[in-house]
Design an enzyme around this catalytic site. Structure first.
Site, mmCIF file in Angstrom:
data_model
loop_
_atom_site.group_PDB
_atom_site.id
_atom_site.type_symbol
_atom_site.label_atom_id
_atom_site.label_comp_id
_atom_site.label_asym_id
_atom_site.label_seq_id
_atom_site.Cartn_x
_atom_site.Cartn_y
_atom_site.Cartn_z
ATOM 1 C CG ASP A 60 -2.155 1.179 1.173
ATOM 2 O OD1 ASP A 60 -1.945 1.754 0.277
ATOM 3 O OD2 ASP A 60 -3.018 1.048 1.918
ATOM 4 C CG ASP A 61 0.033 4.645 -0.004
ATOM 5 O OD1 ASP A 61 -1.065 4.340 -0.754
ATOM 6 O OD2 ASP A 61 -0.348 5.466 0.948
ATOM 7 C CB CYS A 100 -6.549 3.085 -1.336
ATOM 8 S SG CYS A 100 -5.065 3.150 -0.468
ATOM 9 N NE ARG A 104 -5.919 -0.813 -1.932
ATOM 10 C CZ ARG A 104 -5.175 -1.421 -0.977
ATOM 11 N NH1 ARG A 104 -5.301 -2.789 -0.564
ATOM 12 N NH2 ARG A 104 -3.773 -1.024 -0.717
ATOM 13 C CE LYS A 157 -5.964 0.457 2.183
ATOM 14 N NZ LYS A 157 -5.138 1.825 2.202
ATOM 15 C CG HIS A 159 -9.579 1.329 1.254
ATOM 16 N ND1 HIS A 159 -8.882 2.176 1.263
ATOM 17 C CD2 HIS A 159 -10.910 1.937 1.383
ATOM 18 C CE1 HIS A 159 -9.157 3.246 1.579
ATOM 19 N NE2 HIS A 159 -10.391 3.172 1.709
ATOM 20 C CB SER A 182 -6.683 3.654 4.922
ATOM 21 O OG SER A 182 -6.743 3.621 3.679
ATOM 22 C CG HIS A 255 -1.821 4.043 3.890
ATOM 23 N ND1 HIS A 255 -2.133 4.885 5.094
ATOM 24 C CD2 HIS A 255 -2.538 4.304 2.877
ATOM 25 C CE1 HIS A 255 -3.270 5.529 4.558
ATOM 26 N NE2 HIS A 255 -3.423 5.352 3.389
ATOM 27 C CG ASP A 307 -2.470 1.142 -3.027
ATOM 28 O OD1 ASP A 307 -1.237 1.308 -2.843
ATOM 29 O OD2 ASP A 307 -3.451 1.576 -2.290
ATOM 30 C CG ASN A 308 -1.910 4.456 -4.302
ATOM 31 O OD1 ASN A 308 -2.595 3.951 -3.897
ATOM 32 N ND2 ASN A 308 -0.914 4.991 -3.265
ATOM 33 C CE LYS A 328 -2.770 7.577 -1.034
ATOM 34 N NZ LYS A 328 -2.621 7.026 0.389
HETATM 35 MG MG MG Z 1 -2.555 3.258 -1.283
#
Ligand code: MG
Length: 488
Positions: A60-61, A100, A104, A157, A159, A182, A255, A307-308, A328
């Site tokens: 994540d991130d 996010c 996803r 996660k 989301h 998150s 994240h 994811d980003n 992001k």
């Molecule tokens: Mg993310």
């Protein structure tokens, strides 16, 4: 060679024991024993099912520049580096959105978020007061594989909607263990946000941990969450080693707020952020080691991505996009181009570096193709089957990449050319800026998006504009699901 008539055809009345005793005396006994061994060792029905397993690991991130094999000088990621050395590293891998929730949705459905209602110009992601989630009409990778007899598990996660109808167990997963949104949501601590994030404690956020649909811990102890996700993933693999399975391991980290277990405190030269990445790397190693111990590494595709891009407003807690611009939340390369690694010994060529244009939406049709499951033909799937690329072909998957921000296209790439129609930074409050003429970059010459060459290449702008118009003409967006609140 085995000669069955020596025994069974001409001496049918002998008992197996007498037969075996005779076998030891007979000159042909070695062949007979070999045949018996083969018979006993014949694989079970489950073992004969050679459909590959899939482990999809989603950070994540995590930014383009955050791991060793993508050039980080001080974060050590030996297991991810091993995935690259023994598998394939993608250098132009794009996600479906730079935040996010829509990213996803794109990963799990193979579709642009605008098609599933998971994009909005209002709220960009789902929140704890969101009333909706991924619509039931969407087909996730888990749903497609479960219907084909795969065991499906999710750890991490989600989301895509935290209310029961939208949870993983209602979107094709047999089991779920994780945080439904998150880890910075449900904030209950007061004070300056910088202090809260700079020295975070789990109790500052009332974040729940779920087992299937039940809350089992709240607030979740975030310090141990990466380790516990790894343990759950390992247990799932061991439990299902004899049948085809799909495991989606979506890390809550890196994240912000950042947490790592005691074993990784001070582990990295790169500070707290480095500790967090190195613990994720350790967990990737746990997955690979378990697959090897179970003897199923060669029939399991492990795919790792993010994811980003990095959340840059958090400075050293926010990671790096390396040589790519911004991070992001933006449609610059740093927001939507992320690390991606594929590992399957004996199937994915070792040490391959691939610069084809590929996307997170390609995972859906690729995995279904590997499993022999037809891709749904009643809807638009934006991803393409990249099975040939994973086997070493240098063909291109896509020639166009769309950079949606919410419901609008901010930029588009055709071949090496990227046109930005609207630009906007993320999270610093500035407004979108329409660009006419659009800003043009040649991403193969200028991956950092530094030099606008629109004046010199009007033909490239014309082609991109025509392709975007063609896309828009065929688009049938689903109403956004992100803006509805529980109170309404
Ligand atoms: Mg993310």
């Amino acid at each position: 060679m085995f000669a069955p008539h020596s025994f069974s055809a001409f001496r049918p009345a002998r008992s197996p024991f007498r037969c075996l005793a005779a076998c030891f005396r007979a000159p042909i006994c070695a062949a007979w024993l070999a045949a018996l061994t083969m018979l006993l060792a014949r694989p079970s029905a489950a073992q004969e099912d050679r459909r590959p397993n899939v482990v999809l690991i989603f950070a994540d991130d995590l930014g383009y520049g955050d791991i060793g094999v993508y050039g980080h000088p001080t974060i050590r990621t030996p297991h991810l580096d091993r995935m690259a050395a023994e598998g394939m590293k993608f250098t132009q891998f794009y996600v479906g959105a730079s935040v996010c929730t829509p990213s996803r949705a794109a990963l799990l459905t193979g579709r642009l978020p605008i098609r599933s209602g998971m994009a909005s110009d209002g709220r960009r992601v789902l929140f704890p007061d969101s009333r909706l989630g991924l619509p039931a009409r969407e087909i996730t990778i888990a749903e497609a594989l479960k219907d084909a007899g795969y065991a499906t598990g999710m750890v991490g996660k989600w989301h895509l909607g935290h209310l029961e109808p939208f949870l993983p167990t209602n979107h094709g997963f047999d089991s779920y263990y994780g945080i439904p949104y998150s880890n910075d949501m449900d904030r209950v601590a007061g004070g300056e946000w910088q202090e809260i994030f700079w020295e975070p404690k789990s109790e500052y956020w009332n974040v729940p941990l779920l087992r299937d649909t039940e809350v089992i811990e709240r607030p979740v102890n975030q310090e141990t969450i990466t380790r516990r996700y790894a343990e759950e993933a390992v247990a799932f693999i061991r439990d299902h080693a004899e049948e085809p399975f799909f495991l989606y391991l979506a890390h809550t980290m890196p994240h912000t707020p950042l947490f790592r277990s005691a074993a990784f405190a001070g582990h990295s030269k790169a500070g707290l952020y480095g500790d967090v990445i190195e613990e994720i790397d350790w967990s990737v190693g746990q997955v690979m080691q378990t697959l090897e111990e179970e003897g199923i590494a060669e029939r399991t595709l492990v795919f790792f991505t993010s994811d980003n891009g990095p959340w840059l407003i958090f400075r050293t807690h926010g990671g790096s996009a390396g040589l790519l611009r911004d991070g992001k939340g933006t449609t610059y390369e740093g927001g939507m181009r992320v690390p991606a690694l594929a590992w399957r010994p004996g199937a994915v060529p070792p040490g391959a570096v691939n610069s084809a244009l590929v996307t997170a939406m390609d995972v859906f049709p690729t995995v279904l193709g590997m499993a022999g499951v037809p891709v749904p033909d009643d809807r638009v799937i934006d991803g393409m089957d990249i099975g040939n690329i994973l086997r070493g072909s240098d063909e291109d998957a896509h020639d166009m990449i769309l950079y949606y921000r919410g419901e609008r296209i901010f930029a588009a790439r055709v071949g090496p050319w990227k046109a930005h129609f609207i630009t906007q930074r993320a999270y610093i409050g500035d407004d979108p800026v329409p660009r006419d003429p659009p800003i043009l970059h040649h991403l193969e010459h200028d991956p950092s998006e530094r030099f606008d060459v629109s004046a010199d290449h009007p033909e490239a702008l014309e082609e991109i504009a025509a392709r975007v118009a063609e896309h828009r003409a065929g688009l049938d967006p689903w109403p956004t699901q992100l803006d509805a609140r529980i109170e309404e």
